[in-house]
Write a protein that holds these residues in place. Sequence first.
Motif, PDB file in Angstrom:
ATOM      1  N   ARG A  56     -83.393-115.610 -13.874  1.00  0.00           N
ATOM      2  CA  ARG A  56     -83.634-114.437 -13.035  1.00  0.00           C
ATOM      3  C   ARG A  56     -82.524-114.283 -11.990  1.00  0.00           C
ATOM      4  O   ARG A  56     -82.067-113.181 -11.706  1.00  0.00           O
ATOM      5  CB  ARG A  56     -85.006-114.516 -12.389  1.00  0.00           C
ATOM      6  CG  ARG A  56     -86.128-114.297 -13.400  1.00  0.00           C
ATOM      7  CD  ARG A  56     -87.481-114.715 -12.885  1.00  0.00           C
ATOM      8  NE  ARG A  56     -88.064-113.826 -11.921  1.00  0.00           N
ATOM      9  CZ  ARG A  56     -89.042-112.966 -12.177  1.00  0.00           C
ATOM     10  NH1 ARG A  56     -89.539-112.889 -13.402  1.00  0.00           N
ATOM     11  NH2 ARG A  56     -89.535-112.218 -11.237  1.00  0.00           N
ATOM     12  N   GLU A  57     -82.073-115.401 -11.436  1.00  0.00           N
ATOM     13  CA  GLU A  57     -80.985-115.346 -10.463  1.00  0.00           C
ATOM     14  C   GLU A  57     -79.693-114.866 -11.133  1.00  0.00           C
ATOM     15  O   GLU A  57     -78.961-114.045 -10.585  1.00  0.00           O
ATOM     16  CB  GLU A  57     -80.761-116.706  -9.814  1.00  0.00           C
ATOM     17  CG  GLU A  57     -79.677-116.669  -8.753  1.00  0.00           C
ATOM     18  CD  GLU A  57     -79.522-117.969  -8.004  1.00  0.00           C
ATOM     19  OE1 GLU A  57     -78.523-118.087  -7.281  1.00  0.00           O
ATOM     20  OE2 GLU A  57     -80.374-118.865  -8.130  1.00  0.00           O
ATOM     21  N   THR A  60     -79.828-111.156 -11.803  1.00  0.00           N
ATOM     22  CA  THR A  60     -79.682-110.441 -10.530  1.00  0.00           C
ATOM     23  C   THR A  60     -78.226-110.412 -10.109  1.00  0.00           C
ATOM     24  O   THR A  60     -77.688-109.367  -9.734  1.00  0.00           O
ATOM     25  CB  THR A  60     -80.538-111.118  -9.433  1.00  0.00           C
ATOM     26  OG1 THR A  60     -81.896-111.132  -9.858  1.00  0.00           O
ATOM     27  CG2 THR A  60     -80.419-110.384  -8.111  1.00  0.00           C
ATOM     28  N   TRP A  63     -76.209-108.010 -12.144  1.00  0.00           N
ATOM     29  CA  TRP A  63     -76.483-106.630 -11.742  1.00  0.00           C
ATOM     30  C   TRP A  63     -75.698-106.281 -10.483  1.00  0.00           C
ATOM     31  O   TRP A  63     -75.076-105.221 -10.397  1.00  0.00           O
ATOM     32  CB  TRP A  63     -77.984-106.475 -11.537  1.00  0.00           C
ATOM     33  CG  TRP A  63     -78.455-105.093 -11.280  1.00  0.00           C
ATOM     34  CD1 TRP A  63     -78.470-104.038 -12.151  1.00  0.00           C
ATOM     35  CD2 TRP A  63     -79.032-104.600 -10.072  1.00  0.00           C
ATOM     36  NE1 TRP A  63     -79.025-102.925 -11.550  1.00  0.00           N
ATOM     37  CE2 TRP A  63     -79.383-103.250 -10.281  1.00  0.00           C
ATOM     38  CE3 TRP A  63     -79.307-105.179  -8.836  1.00  0.00           C
ATOM     39  CZ2 TRP A  63     -79.972-102.464  -9.300  1.00  0.00           C
ATOM     40  CZ3 TRP A  63     -79.901-104.396  -7.858  1.00  0.00           C
ATOM     41  CH2 TRP A  63     -80.228-103.054  -8.095  1.00  0.00           C
ATOM     42  N   TYR A 111     -85.260-104.856 -10.193  1.00  0.00           N
ATOM     43  CA  TYR A 111     -84.215-105.563  -9.465  1.00  0.00           C
ATOM     44  C   TYR A 111     -84.527-105.679  -7.982  1.00  0.00           C
ATOM     45  O   TYR A 111     -84.088-106.633  -7.334  1.00  0.00           O
ATOM     46  CB  TYR A 111     -82.851-104.924  -9.715  1.00  0.00           C
ATOM     47  CG  TYR A 111     -82.256-105.442 -10.987  1.00  0.00           C
ATOM     48  CD1 TYR A 111     -81.883-106.777 -11.103  1.00  0.00           C
ATOM     49  CD2 TYR A 111     -82.108-104.631 -12.093  1.00  0.00           C
ATOM     50  CE1 TYR A 111     -81.374-107.270 -12.289  1.00  0.00           C
ATOM     51  CE2 TYR A 111     -81.589-105.114 -13.272  1.00  0.00           C
ATOM     52  CZ  TYR A 111     -81.221-106.437 -13.363  1.00  0.00           C
ATOM     53  OH  TYR A 111     -80.711-106.938 -14.534  1.00  0.00           O
ATOM     54  N   LEU A 114     -86.422-108.782  -7.926  1.00  0.00           N
ATOM     55  CA  LEU A 114     -85.552-109.935  -8.179  1.00  0.00           C
ATOM     56  C   LEU A 114     -84.629-110.226  -7.009  1.00  0.00           C
ATOM     57  O   LEU A 114     -84.396-111.384  -6.678  1.00  0.00           O
ATOM     58  CB  LEU A 114     -84.736-109.724  -9.448  1.00  0.00           C
ATOM     59  CG  LEU A 114     -85.523-109.652 -10.752  1.00  0.00           C
ATOM     60  CD1 LEU A 114     -84.581-109.461 -11.936  1.00  0.00           C
ATOM     61  CD2 LEU A 114     -86.387-110.879 -10.956  1.00  0.00           C
ATOM     62  N   THR A 115     -84.083-109.183  -6.373  1.00  0.00           N
ATOM     63  CA  THR A 115     -83.211-109.442  -5.229  1.00  0.00           C
ATOM     64  C   THR A 115     -84.008-110.023  -4.063  1.00  0.00           C
ATOM     65  O   THR A 115     -83.471-110.810  -3.295  1.00  0.00           O
ATOM     66  CB  THR A 115     -82.435-108.183  -4.783  1.00  0.00           C
ATOM     67  OG1 THR A 115     -83.349-107.137  -4.490  1.00  0.00           O
ATOM     68  CG2 THR A 115     -81.432-107.748  -5.836  1.00  0.00           C
ATOM     69  N   ASN A 118     -84.096-113.645  -4.768  1.00  0.00           N
ATOM     70  CA  ASN A 118     -82.794-114.307  -4.833  1.00  0.00           C
ATOM     71  C   ASN A 118     -81.940-113.952  -3.633  1.00  0.00           C
ATOM     72  O   ASN A 118     -80.882-113.347  -3.755  1.00  0.00           O
ATOM     73  CB  ASN A 118     -82.082-113.920  -6.134  1.00  0.00           C
ATOM     74  CG  ASN A 118     -82.813-114.443  -7.339  1.00  0.00           C
ATOM     75  OD1 ASN A 118     -82.885-115.636  -7.542  1.00  0.00           O
ATOM     76  ND2 ASN A 118     -83.390-113.546  -8.126  1.00  0.00           N
TER      77      ASN A 118
END
Length: 197
Positions: A56-57, A60, A63, A111, A114-115, A118
Motif C-alpha cells: 500500500r505504501e 501510494t 501515485w 488514495y 492511503l495517503t 502513509n
Amino acid sequence: MPSTSETLTAERILEATEEVLRRHGPAKATVVDVARALGVSHGSVYRHFRTKAALREAVTKRWLDRTSEALAGIVADEERDPEARLRAWLLTLFDAKRRKAGDDPELFATYMVLTGENGEAVGEHVADLTAQLARVVAAGVASGAFAPAADPVTTARAVFQATGRFHDPCYAKDWERPGVDAEFEAVVDLVVRGLRG
C-alpha cells in the motif's frame, strides 16, 4: 488478466494493485485480490512486497511520484525564465491534482485513505515538491528575477503553503467551482509580485 508467463515485477504488481483498489476500495482490497488479478499466488506478491502495508505504501508513493516527475521536468527547463517556470510548475501541480480528483474520483478517494495511512510517503512527496520549488526560487534570485530571499527553502515552503488551496486534496471539491481558475491566477500573480520584491 496478464499472462502468468510474463515476468512478475514490482511495477506489474503496483499496476494490478491500483486496479484492484479502483474496483474494491482500500477497505476491501487484499493481496489475494492483487495476486488473482495477476494470475499468481499471493506468495509471489509477498516476495516483492513483504507486507500488505508495504504494498500500500509503494502504490501510494508511485501515485505521488507521477506528479513529482512531471514537475521535475519544468524545474529542469532552463530555457524558461524562473518566473515562467514557477508559473508553469504551479499550474501543472494544480492541473495534475484536479485531473486526479475529477477523472477517477473512486481512485482519488482511495488514495486519500492511503495517503492518510502513509504519512512518511506524503512527507517525502511534500519535501520533494518544496525542494523543486526551492530550485526555481534560487534560480530566480540568481538571475535577478526575484528579490534576494533569506533562504530559498523557506521561501519555497511559503509559496507551497500559500497555494495549498490549489493542490491540497482537502480542497478537491473547490477545484471544479466556477471562477477557481481566475482565483488561482490571482494567487499566483500575488506570489510572483511578492517574489519580485
